[in-house]
Design an enzyme around this catalytic site. Sequence first.
Site, PDB file in Angstrom:
ATOM      1  N   GLU A  61       0.856  -1.182   0.000  1.00 34.38           N
ATOM      2  CA  GLU A  61       0.000   0.000   0.000  1.00 34.38           C
ATOM      3  C   GLU A  61       0.888   1.227   0.000  1.00 34.38           C
ATOM      4  O   GLU A  61       1.876   1.295   0.737  1.00 34.38           O
ATOM      5  CB  GLU A  61      -0.902   0.007   1.236  1.00 34.38           C
ATOM      6  CG  GLU A  61      -1.747   1.268   1.384  1.00 34.38           C
ATOM      7  CD  GLU A  61      -2.641   1.223   2.630  1.00 34.38           C
ATOM      8  OE1 GLU A  61      -2.989   0.108   3.079  1.00 34.38           O
ATOM      9  OE2 GLU A  61      -2.976   2.293   3.164  1.00 34.38           O
ATOM     10  N   GLU A 102      -2.517  11.814   2.744  1.00 37.69           N
ATOM     11  CA  GLU A 102      -3.281  11.329   3.890  1.00 37.69           C
ATOM     12  C   GLU A 102      -2.998  12.199   5.109  1.00 37.69           C
ATOM     13  O   GLU A 102      -1.882  12.666   5.320  1.00 37.69           O
ATOM     14  CB  GLU A 102      -2.897   9.878   4.196  1.00 37.69           C
ATOM     15  CG  GLU A 102      -3.744   9.227   5.280  1.00 37.69           C
ATOM     16  CD  GLU A 102      -3.349   7.790   5.562  1.00 37.69           C
ATOM     17  OE1 GLU A 102      -4.184   7.050   6.096  1.00 37.69           O
ATOM     18  OE2 GLU A 102      -2.198   7.410   5.255  1.00 37.69           O
TER      19      GLU A 102
END
Length: 336
Positions: free
Chosen positions: A156, A161
């Site tokens: 990932e 974020e």
Amino acid sequence: MSFKALIVSLPLVWRCATALPAGPGFWPNGTSSDTSDVQIAAAYGLIDTYDGSNWLSKFDVQAIADPTHGFVEYVNAQQAQQLGLLKTQGNQVYMGVDTTSVLNPNGPGRKSVRLQSKAAYNRALIIADFAHVPGSNCGSWPAFWMVGPNWPNQGELDIYEGVHLNTYNQITLHSSPGCTPSVGPGGETGRRVANADCGAGGGYDGCGVMSNSPTSYGTAFNANGGGVYASLWTSSGIKVWYFASRDVPGNIRSGNPDPNSWGTPVANFAGCDFNAKFRDMSIVFDITFCGDWAGKVWGSTTCSQINPSCNAYVASQPQSFADSYWLVNSIKVYNV
């Protein structure tokens, strides 16, 4: 893929925190990734363009339970369009959340959207051009990321974020144990946070780089005119650059990207078996609330002075999320 509970052994410190994964990808009926759109071309040849002309045909809208246990209700494509949470504006794509409903804090959560690309990639240059990203709001946890189908074994990459009132973006890798990246040649402008091993905590903790730019995330990003995140994923490393809109290199604007001319990246991960640890990754967008990262650190933020409960705040303050939306100009994927 099963969505077993994420295990968090210690409270996470806000801002310099271990970044929990944006969430395992969702692969219906155990199917693998769709790579039919991926073509072999010359170096930095354009593979895919995602924009308002084709967005809904190239992404799956996932009405699933949030793998990160957020106070959120992900709706399906029909609901998202009926509610105005997913729409095109000219050639731009809008993805947002419900901003009108006062909710039960013990209920299903605030309506939002989660999308995953039908195509998956193995090593690529991904250039995302944002007119607007979700604002820096108490309770919010937006992410733009990539993930493989067998998480964490196929990796990932969290490109964009953060949580709550942050204005500094965090870039994080999650993998199976044994990927401990060094700083690649040429260095990086960000600073390493959390773990050395991207597989720490079974992949849940990850290894991160915090941007040194106070306009790289949220409200500050938008006030600075939007911008571009460019991610170069090769066999030898993963690099991520951030450019404010006015600073986007001309070769990105012209469709002839040249990462060698872009200067020092924010994050420069090297020294890991990237071919083994990161494979068949699709592109994901989501906006969740509270949950395994934003909820865990709620008490260490000024947000908790407004309401001691993250879920209760999000439930009672719909107007606070008026700027919790993505407005995407385009995503372009080039082969490497």
